[in-house]
Design an enzyme around this catalytic site. Structure first.
Site, PDB file in Angstrom:
ATOM      1  N   GLY A  73       0.819  -1.205   0.000  1.00 11.92           N
ATOM      2  CA  GLY A  73       0.000   0.000   0.000  1.00 11.92           C
ATOM      3  C   GLY A  73       0.855   1.258   0.000  1.00 11.92           C
ATOM      4  CB  CYS A  74       0.044   4.723   0.977  1.00  7.77           C
ATOM      5  SG  CYS A  74       0.826   6.336   1.124  1.00  7.77           S
ATOM      6  CG  PHE A  75       5.882   4.976  -0.660  1.00 10.55           C
ATOM      7  CD1 PHE A  75       5.274   6.208  -0.457  1.00 10.55           C
ATOM      8  CD2 PHE A  75       6.564   4.769  -1.856  1.00 10.55           C
ATOM      9  CE1 PHE A  75       5.346   7.220  -1.416  1.00 10.55           C
ATOM     10  CE2 PHE A  75       6.646   5.776  -2.824  1.00 10.55           C
ATOM     11  CZ  PHE A  75       6.030   6.996  -2.595  1.00 10.55           C
ATOM     12  CD1 TRP A  76       4.417   8.935   1.543  1.00  8.09           C
ATOM     13  CD2 TRP A  76       2.356   9.756   1.833  1.00  8.09           C
ATOM     14  NE1 TRP A  76       4.197   9.856   0.558  1.00  8.09           N
ATOM     15  CE2 TRP A  76       2.957  10.381   0.702  1.00  8.09           C
ATOM     16  CE3 TRP A  76       1.065  10.109   2.203  1.00  8.09           C
ATOM     17  CZ2 TRP A  76       2.272  11.342  -0.053  1.00  8.09           C
ATOM     18  CZ3 TRP A  76       0.387  11.067   1.459  1.00  8.09           C
ATOM     19  CH2 TRP A  76       0.992  11.680   0.353  1.00  8.09           C
TER      20      TRP A  76
END
Length: 216
Positions: free
Chosen positions: A44-47
């Site tokens: 998913g979102c790497f943040w």
């Protein structure tokens, strides 16, 4: 009788404190930065993934980036179109004497849903796919074993769609993506999605004594 009660309570508190202190020093070894290993995966979102793994003991550095595509040196805007074939990933540098590959895989499966194809929550697209990249056959075998272990746990009822793929190239993301949540905690997506996930992560892995002392 009153003194006896106070003595019993004191012994109990000392015992509890002793257990807590023992938990805090678990795996509290000095990191060997000369013999770090590297692991690359997308969930998913790497943040969010980057922020969580940076809190673990034994993890030296986490870099957000892109892997699994066909374009050289892709940009974030290009990856977001889904046309380059890349996934948003993180590459983790870790000391295997402090935290094992298997433990990192447990965290990986804790942080995202491996049963949703090309999607994590409202983030939709092949760039958000669940994928583990391996560097050699030995690491491929460990990835397959970790996947089987997670499937057997029964945590997720659906069919796993996590890819296990040979790592060809890791491209670091633009500088503004590195440490994004820490620099932008009030950004709408961060406050609504990333922040709550990090809080859940801290509670779970803090109880297991796996976080760095300053964040445990």
């Amino acid at each position: 009788m009153k003194k006896l009660l106070i003595l019993i309570i004191s012994i109990f508190l000392i015992s509890c404190n002793g257990q807590e202190n023992k938990k805090l020093v678990t795996n509290n070894k000095k990191m060997d930065k000369q013999n770090l290993e590297y692991l690359t995966f997308g969930g998913g979102c790497f943040w969010c993934v980057e922020s969580c793994f940076n809190l673990l003991k034994g993890v030296d550095k986490v870099i957000s980036g892109y892997s699994g595509g066909h374009k050289e040196n892709p940009t974030y805007e290009e990856v977001c179109t889904g046309e380059t074939g890349h996934a948003e990933v993180v590459q983790i540098a870790y000391d295997p004497k402090i935290i094992s590959y298997e433990q990192l895989m447990d965290v990986f499966f804790f942080l995202h849903d491996p049963t949703t194809l090309n999607r994590q929550g409202n983030d939709i697209g092949t760039q958000y796919r669940s994928v583990i990249f391996y560097k050699d056959d030995a690491e491929k075998a460990k990835a397959e074993q970790a996947l089987k272990k997670s499937e057997a746990s029964g945590k997720y009822s659906g069919k796993y769609v996590t890819e296990i793929t040979k790592l060809e190239k890791f491209w670091p993301a633009e500088q503004y993506h590195q440490g994004y949540y820490e620099a932008n905690p009030t950004q709408p997506y961060c406050s609504a999605v990333v922040g709550p996930k990090i809080a859940k992560f801290k509670k779970h892995y803090g109880d297991l004594g796996m976080l760095r002392p300053e964040v445990d």
